[in-house]
Scaffold this motif. Structure first.
Motif, PDB file in Angstrom:
ATOM      1  N   LYS A 216      42.203  34.695  33.126  1.00  0.00           N
ATOM      2  CA  LYS A 216      42.520  34.676  34.758  1.00  0.00           C
ATOM      3  C   LYS A 216      43.880  36.492  35.087  1.00  0.00           C
TER       4      LYS A 216
ATOM      5  N   ALA B 223      45.511  38.023  38.287  1.00  0.00           N
ATOM      6  CA  ALA B 223      46.429  37.464  39.973  1.00  0.00           C
ATOM      7  C   ALA B 223      47.591  39.264  39.701  1.00  0.00           C
TER       8      ALA B 223
ATOM      9  N   GLU C   4      37.473  41.394  40.326  1.00  0.00           N
ATOM     10  CA  GLU C   4      37.817  39.684  41.534  1.00  0.00           C
ATOM     11  C   GLU C   4      39.197  39.876  40.892  1.00  0.00           C
ATOM     12  N   PHE C   5      40.257  39.154  41.149  1.00  0.00           N
ATOM     13  CA  PHE C   5      41.818  38.656  41.038  1.00  0.00           C
ATOM     14  C   PHE C   5      42.182  37.744  42.341  1.00  0.00           C
ATOM     15  N   VAL C   6      42.860  36.644  41.891  1.00  0.00           N
ATOM     16  CA  VAL C   6      43.316  36.001  42.674  1.00  0.00           C
ATOM     17  C   VAL C   6      44.873  36.610  43.019  1.00  0.00           C
ATOM     18  N   SER C   7      45.620  36.197  43.558  1.00  0.00           N
ATOM     19  CA  SER C   7      46.636  36.269  44.834  1.00  0.00           C
ATOM     20  C   SER C   7      47.742  35.582  44.115  1.00  0.00           C
TER      21      SER C   7
ATOM     22  N   ASP D 241      49.760  32.972  44.962  1.00  0.00           N
ATOM     23  CA  ASP D 241      48.973  31.904  45.456  1.00  0.00           C
ATOM     24  C   ASP D 241      48.755  31.129  44.076  1.00  0.00           C
TER      25      ASP D 241
ATOM     26  N   ALA E  48      46.645  28.676  42.719  1.00  0.00           N
ATOM     27  CA  ALA E  48      45.207  29.502  42.293  1.00  0.00           C
ATOM     28  C   ALA E  48      45.242  30.440  41.038  1.00  0.00           C
ATOM     29  N   VAL E  49      46.901  30.827  40.622  1.00  0.00           N
ATOM     30  CA  VAL E  49      46.492  31.018  39.014  1.00  0.00           C
ATOM     31  C   VAL E  49      47.071  30.031  37.982  1.00  0.00           C
TER      32      VAL E  49
END
Length: 90
Positions: free
Chosen positions: A32, A34, A67-70, A73, A76-77
Motif C-alpha cells: 500500500k 500512501a 499509483e498511490f493513495v493520499s 485519507d 484509504a490508507v
C-alpha cells in the motif's frame, strides 16, 4: 532477512516485477503506497500474503505512473492492509 531485503522487494515491485516474500519465500509481497499528491513523497507498507511479515518504508518518492493513495485519507490508507508483524531493521 530484515529491512534491506524489504527495500529490495519494494524496488523490484516499482519496476513491475512479481516479488516473493524475503522472509518466507512463499507468499507474494503486497503493498500500500500512501503519499502527498502535491509532492509524490510518502511511505510504503509492504507485507507477505503468506506469513504476515512486512515492513514500513518512509520518505519514499513515487515515480510518475505509480499509483498511490493520499496519505491524508486515513480510510484509504487503512483499506486492505492487514495487521502485519514488522521485521527488525538490519
Amino acid at each position: 532477512m530484515g529491512y534491506q531485503a524489504w527495500l529490495t522487494a519494494y524496488l523490484a515491485k516499482l519496476s513491475g516485477k512479481e516479488v516473493r516474500c524475503p522472509e518466507c519465500g512463499v507468499g507474494a509481497v503486497n503493498w500500500k503506497l500512501a503519499g502527498d499528491p502535491a509532492t509524490r513523497f510518502g511511505y510504503a507498507i509492504l507485507w507477505c500474503s503468506h506469513c504476515g511479515k512486512g515492513s514500513h518504508l518512509s520518505r519514499v518518492k513515487f515515480p510518475e505512473g505509480i499509483e498511490f493513495v493520499s496519505m491524508f485519507d486515513v480510510d484509504a490508507v487503512a483499506a486492505g492492509v492487514p495487521e502485519i508483524q514488522l521485521v527488525d531493521e538490519d
